[in-house]
Every structure is written in C-alpha cells, then in structure tokens.
Design an enzyme around this catalytic site. Structure first.
Site, PDB file in Angstrom:
ATOM      1  CB  SER A  83      -0.916   0.033   1.231  1.00  0.00           C
ATOM      2  OG  SER A  83      -0.181   0.337   2.409  1.00  0.00           O
ATOM      3  CB  VAL A  84       1.383   4.146  -1.776  1.00  0.00           C
ATOM      4  CG1 VAL A  84       1.899   5.588  -1.687  1.00  0.00           C
ATOM      5  CG2 VAL A  84       2.472   3.224  -2.304  1.00  0.00           C
ATOM      6  NE  ARG A  90      -1.061   9.913 -10.355  1.00  0.00           N
ATOM      7  CZ  ARG A  90      -2.270   9.705  -9.797  1.00  0.00           C
ATOM      8  NH1 ARG A  90      -2.529  10.209  -8.602  1.00  0.00           N
ATOM      9  NH2 ARG A  90      -3.178   9.001 -10.429  1.00  0.00           N
ATOM     10  NE  ARG A  91       4.138  13.424  -2.116  1.00  0.00           N
ATOM     11  CZ  ARG A  91       4.110  14.133  -0.980  1.00  0.00           C
ATOM     12  NH1 ARG A  91       5.094  14.000  -0.097  1.00  0.00           N
ATOM     13  NH2 ARG A  91       3.104  14.947  -0.721  1.00  0.00           N
ATOM     14  CG  LEU A  94       4.118   0.564  -6.112  1.00  0.00           C
ATOM     15  CD1 LEU A  94       3.937  -0.426  -4.972  1.00  0.00           C
ATOM     16  CD2 LEU A  94       2.883   0.577  -7.005  1.00  0.00           C
ATOM     17  CB  THR A  95       8.915   3.029  -8.318  1.00  0.00           C
ATOM     18  OG1 THR A  95       7.800   3.224  -9.200  1.00  0.00           O
ATOM     19  CG2 THR A  95      10.129   2.626  -9.146  1.00  0.00           C
ATOM     20  CD  GLU A 119      -6.198   0.425  -8.045  1.00  0.00           C
ATOM     21  OE1 GLU A 119      -6.629   1.174  -8.948  1.00  0.00           O
ATOM     22  OE2 GLU A 119      -5.563   0.840  -7.063  1.00  0.00           O
ATOM     23  CE1 TYR A 123       2.318  -4.456  -7.064  1.00  0.00           C
ATOM     24  CE2 TYR A 123      -0.033  -4.689  -7.497  1.00  0.00           C
ATOM     25  CZ  TYR A 123       1.005  -4.365  -6.641  1.00  0.00           C
ATOM     26  OH  TYR A 123       0.735  -3.940  -5.361  1.00  0.00           O
ATOM     27  CG  PHE A 411      -0.639 -14.789  -1.024  1.00  0.00           C
ATOM     28  CD1 PHE A 411       0.263 -13.763  -1.202  1.00  0.00           C
ATOM     29  CD2 PHE A 411      -0.971 -15.579  -2.118  1.00  0.00           C
ATOM     30  CE1 PHE A 411       0.849 -13.533  -2.441  1.00  0.00           C
ATOM     31  CE2 PHE A 411      -0.390 -15.360  -3.359  1.00  0.00           C
ATOM     32  CZ  PHE A 411       0.524 -14.334  -3.526  1.00  0.00           C
TER      33      PHE A 411
END
Length: 411
Positions: A83-84, A90-91, A94-95, A119, A123, A411
C-alpha cells in the site's frame, strides 16, 4: 521524507498495519483477523517507507513454495500487504518498494515472486504477468440438476465444527495431497490453515457462521467443503444463497457428493461459487451450464526474478529448444538471450549468443510460466514476437499445462 524503504521492526507492526488498512479504505479490521495477520507477517521480509513517524508505504513477502508444471515445488516470494498512503501517491514510493523487494528476493535465492493484484494495471510495469484465472458461477439450484458418477451414494456426509483441530488436520491433508497436482498451488506452512476458517462475526454481513461438511468412505475423510448460507425470503418464499468458499475431494464420487450436498441445502435456491479453477469438473456435472452463469477473471500474477533458474525449475509438455530474447528493464540481470532446452524430464536455461527465436518481456514470461496463458495468444496481442518461423507453435505447446493453474486462496 525519504522514499528509501527499510525492513520493518517488530515493534512497528501496529503502525504499519494501520497504514495498510487506511490505504485500503480505513475500515477497522476485526481483532481476530488482525491478530492472525500479526502472526503470519514475516517482519524480516516486510518493508516500510516513513515520513517522519508516519508510515506511508507497506509491502511484505511471505516465504512460499509454489507448484510449477511438472509438480516441483519452487521457492517463491508471496508479495502482499502492499500500500501507499493517499497523501504520498505519485512520489515514487511504490517503485522504491518494488525495487528494494525484488533485489531482496533475488538475494534470498527465490527465482519467483507472486502476488494477487487489487488493481491489475499496477504491476505490469514491474514485470508481473497474469498467470492464472479463476472461475465464478451463480447457479440456479432450483432449476439446474446434476449428473453424478457411480459411487456417489456410497459417500457419507456429515457437518462438523470447521475450526476443531482434528477437522483442520483432515482438511489440510486433503489440500496438501492436491498441491503437487496443479501449478499455482502453494504449499501451506503451519498457521496458514487458520486463514481458511477465520470467522469473525463482524465480517459475516448477514451470512451464517462458517460451516464445514466432510465426505467419508470406510472411515476415511475423502473430501470437505467450507461454505456459508445467506438466508433470504421474498413474499414468504425462501430464496437463500449457499456461498461456497472451499471444496476438495480425492476422487470423483466424493467430489460429486459434496456438490450434490450444496445443491440440496434447504431454503436455498442459489449456489454462489468463486475462486475455482477454470477447468473445474463441476462444469461437467451440471446439466444446464447456461443457468450456472460462469465468469472468469485474473487471479495470480507471476514475476520471474531469475529467468534461468525459474525456467529450469519447471518441466515442459513437449520437447523444446528455443532461444528467448528477454526484455527486462526493471531487473536488468535478466535481459538478453537465453537458450531454453527441456522436456518432461527436466530443463536447462543458459545465456547464449545464438540468434533469438522469440522476443518477449519478463511480463509475458510471467504470464506463460505456469502454463495457463499461451505464448501464441500473447503473440496474437503483439506481446510476443516470432523471429524464427515455427518457433512460436513449438514453444507455446511446450509451455502448456495439462491442468489449468490455480491459486486456491489469497495471501
């Protein structure tokens, strides 16, 4: 803030899990589920991103083994709890977590990473491809009949408390027996069986408590089902729904006996089915498949962390000798040409300077890896390119699986 993820300290778990819950809508999780998640979380494999004392990014990676075509169990990272925070989208959070996580998975010697995507658009850019599908059905049991095989009447059925230890042990033995038979299934470690019978009252939403029926023959447990009932009455008529959660059986008669039981529960007219394999045999028991209202959607996503070891770990339905030109900007150690040679007995996959036969990205390799998505279908969408005539058909046949890959639970 820094976008640099760091390993989660055990004492930080509550703040970390609270951040996850907030990112997924903010509804409080039942205490029973929360404690189960605390028990299962491997904090040494979990990552967090912090803005001062606020957790703004979460990611975990369970230590799994997954069945691949040929029946081998291969070490894999079960990517989860990602999660973010809405305030930090958009910072690059996640990347940064995906970058650190895949580097870690590689260092742990696990050639595969797996996830289920909330979603599905997220990925692919990290090299994950949709590798399995799952089948759902809404069956009108008031109008659909079953044709059951010989021996079904010899199976004894009885309801039992699902969370009792002897029941868990019997059901887990049946699950374990099926794991090597179908790609995509995960060998469960101790504690994971509890996720299947977790039954907090707050999560029932008008449904019955979880129920369990065992199928027995000569004193042996040969099948089980976990299910719930959602009662409903309309103008004095009972039109309840049976909601199937899990069903396993060791032979066709036991399997059919459980489906017949679910079809015949009093005061219900609908059987709701989700998360089944796309080749589930119930489709050949029902006499009116149209009134079963079948639906299919994506399920497990696979990422080859190490192309060579991953492709060597599985078996191939027909002999294959193909050079793959792999594009993988996110994990550049995978980029380049690989010669895959294999059959039903084993495989090798090594670097080569030979001319490529097929060109594809790591995402397409992930989709095709378990045998549920054909390379030919991906080529039809322009995602695999044939560079040598005939190579596509041979490779597509080799990657296929006799049974559809299936992830039986999240999971």
């Amino acid at each position: 803030m820094t976008r640099e993820p760091r390993v989660l300290a055990p004492a930080e778990w509550d703040r970390w899990f609270d951040a996850l819950a907030l990112a997924f809508g903010g509804l409080p999780e039942p205490s029973e589920y929360r404690e189960l998640m605390r028990t299962l979380t491997e904090t040494e494999r979990a990552l967090a991103v912090w803005d001062d004392d606020t957790c703004v990014g979460t990611a975990g990676a369970y230590r799994f083994r997954v069945t691949v075509p040929g029946g081998e169990l291969v070490p894999a990272a079960g990517v989860t709890l990602v999660s973010v925070a809405p305030t930090h989208r958009r910072r690059g959070v996640l990347t940064a977590m995906m970058r650190r996580q895949l580097d870690d998975v590689r260092s742990w010697g696990e050639p595969l990473a797996l996830l289920t995507a909330t979603e599905p658009t997220i990925y692919g850019r990290f090299g994950y491809g949709a590798a399995t599908q799952q089948l759902a059905a809404t069956i009108d049991t008031s109008r659909v009949a079953l044709a059951v095989p010989e021996g079904t009447d010899d199976v004894r059925l009885r309801e039992v408390p699902p969370a009792e230890q002897w029941v868990l042990d019997a059901c887990e033995a049946l699950y374990a027996a099926e794991v090597p038979l179908r790609p995509g299934m995960i060998a469960r470690t101790p504690g994971w069986e509890r996720t299947q019978v977790s039954d907090p009252e707050e999560s029932r939403n008008g449904r019955s408590p979880l129920r369990c029926a065992l199928a027995e023959r000569d004193g042996d447990v040969v099948g089980f089902t976990l299910f719930r009932v959602r009662p409903r009455r309309s103008e004095g008529v009972s039109e309840g729904t049976v909601e199937l959660e899990h069903l396993y059986a060791s032979d066709p008669a036991a399997y059919a006996s459980l489906w017949r039981f679910l079809f015949g529960i009093d005061l219900t007219t609908t059987l709701s089915v989700e998360g089944r394999p796309v080749d589930d045999p119930f489709q050949h028991l029902v006499l009116d498949v149209r009134r079963s209202r079948l639906r299919v959607r994506d399920a497990l996503y696979v990422r080859l962390v190490e192309v060579g070891p991953a492709l060597e770990a599985r078996r191939y339905r027909t002999p294959v000798d193909v050079v793959l030109e792999v594009e993988d900007a996110f994990c550049p150690w995978n980029e380049g040409r690989w010669r895959l040679t294999g059959d039903t007995e084993g495989a090798t996959c090594v670097r080569t300077a030979d001319q490529a036969d097929l060109a594809l990205s790591a995402r397409e390799l992930g989709s095709a890896y378990l045998g549920g998505t054909s390379l030919a279908a991906l080529a039809g969408a322009g995602r695999v390119r044939e560079l040598r005539p005939g190579a596509l058909a041979r490779a597509s046949a080799a990657f296929a699986s006799d049974t559809a890959p299936w992830l039986p639970h999240g999971f």
